[in-house]
Write a protein that holds these residues in place. Sequence first.
Motif, mmCIF file in Angstrom:
data_model
loop_
_atom_site.group_PDB
_atom_site.id
_atom_site.type_symbol
_atom_site.label_atom_id
_atom_site.label_comp_id
_atom_site.label_asym_id
_atom_site.label_seq_id
_atom_site.Cartn_x
_atom_site.Cartn_y
_atom_site.Cartn_z
ATOM 1 N N ASP A 218 -36.876 12.711 -61.538
ATOM 2 C CA ASP A 218 -37.699 12.296 -60.418
ATOM 3 C C ASP A 218 -38.246 10.900 -60.609
ATOM 4 O OD1 ASP A 218 -37.892 14.528 -58.496
ATOM 5 O OD2 ASP A 218 -38.485 15.614 -60.284
ATOM 6 N N THR B 295 -37.637 7.304 -55.963
ATOM 7 C CA THR B 295 -38.012 7.859 -54.678
ATOM 8 C C THR B 295 -36.761 8.262 -53.909
ATOM 9 O OG1 THR B 295 -37.918 5.751 -53.524
ATOM 10 C CG2 THR B 295 -39.993 6.291 -54.630
ATOM 11 N N ASP C 19 -40.072 5.101 -58.660
ATOM 12 C CA ASP C 19 -41.326 5.753 -58.328
ATOM 13 C C ASP C 19 -42.454 5.073 -59.082
ATOM 14 O OD1 ASP C 19 -43.083 7.777 -57.342
ATOM 15 O OD2 ASP C 19 -43.008 8.674 -59.334
ATOM 16 N N ARG D 108 -44.578 13.405 -54.962
ATOM 17 C CA ARG D 108 -44.736 12.175 -55.742
ATOM 18 C C ARG D 108 -46.051 11.478 -55.393
ATOM 19 N NH1 ARG D 108 -38.615 11.159 -54.689
ATOM 20 N NH2 ARG D 108 -37.689 11.747 -56.691
ATOM 21 N N ALA E 255 -41.667 16.955 -58.741
ATOM 22 C CA ALA E 255 -42.222 15.703 -59.281
ATOM 23 C C ALA E 255 -42.886 16.043 -60.605
ATOM 24 C CB ALA E 255 -43.219 15.058 -58.329
#
Length: 414
Positions: free
Chosen positions: A4, A7, A13, A184, A403
């Motif tokens: 994860d 994005t 992220d 997230r 996430a």
Amino acid sequence: MADDSRTASGEPDARTSGQDAPAASWPDQPSTDYEFLEAALAETGTEAFVHVGDRFDDDLRYLTRFSGPDRDYAFVFVGDAGDGDEPTTTLCAPALFEEQAEREFPGDEVRMAGVGDPAGERACTVLDDALGGDGTVLVPQGIPHDAAVYLERGGYELRSTSAVADGRAVKTDEELDCLRRVQRATARGMARAETILAESTPEGDELYWEGAPLSTERLRRQVNATLAGYGVRDAGNTVVGAGPSCADLHFTGIDDIAPGETVLLDISPRGPHGYYGDLTRTFVVDGDGGWERRAYVAVEAAQRAAFDELNAGAGVAASTVHEEAAAEIAAYGFSVGNEPGFTHGTGHGVGMSLHEAPSLRADDALQAGMVVTVEPGVYDSTQGGVRIEDLVVVTEDGYDVLAEYPTHIVPRKR
């Protein structure tokens, strides 16, 4: 576990890359596949499905993808009636919302005729055009009473169905993209809270942050501001408990935060497409390793046991996930089903509603695409509470965490 670190748009992220900027634009609005309604009509020998509600009805939002307003409108699904015609879907949109409805509704027709009439009466008009005033119609249990009366007066027999709730339980790839993005953002809110706690200093019986006492409300406001910066809204669901108030599972009040006591954060915001995140962590600043440490070790072990059960993937009985977590809690000497101890189920479905099917207390087999929380906890209203929660999707051969977020009792700067 799933990677994860990026994005849904492919950009790094912010939480895992160290960047301090909101993530990129959201995925497209998910569509709705109405095959589950076709199957429900075929199974029951009925002709149509109708639901009436407003923007706060999660079933209706799922069916229509229409996000407003707070006035009743209707959704009508008419089957093929065995004549070879394709099923049709109609949204009877409210006045002044035609353009938005046309943009958001994935079905066949947005109908504006009769906008001044009650939504149930407008649904009857759609049915009359297709069925001629006769037939049996499936409706959810929560359809408004007045809408049901209009349908029955129109000559239609009503039969209750759980088809929508059942259809919502298994998420599509588009829905999973939305859920990952919300989760997230939820992790960013948690990182803000953890950093504040890590920066806090004990002064007597209080924690101080940036020169002032730290309360649950002050911490909550910081979390909610971070969530807003990442495109999600708290929806009144940011739970922050301290010490004894941690045993209140949905505490949103104001409490001072003291050194050595548990601080429980349960963050569950809603994204722009209506999907929720859900993440819980528990921290202790300047703890002495007493009750809170024993409870934390038990809850960590219980979550691992639940994950071990989920490793079997699709087909595992939901209730066995709860049973394994509860057994681990009991093995550490905490009660199950009573307070003090483990007082709730190990998890629930999350999607367009914060709590939806499946329940991890049910005997039904989990299916690939189901999204559930895994959140064992231990509570004592005289001591505090510990809960650790992650959001996962069941796969054919295991599960993926939507996430990742670290698990530590001592807060760290993120």
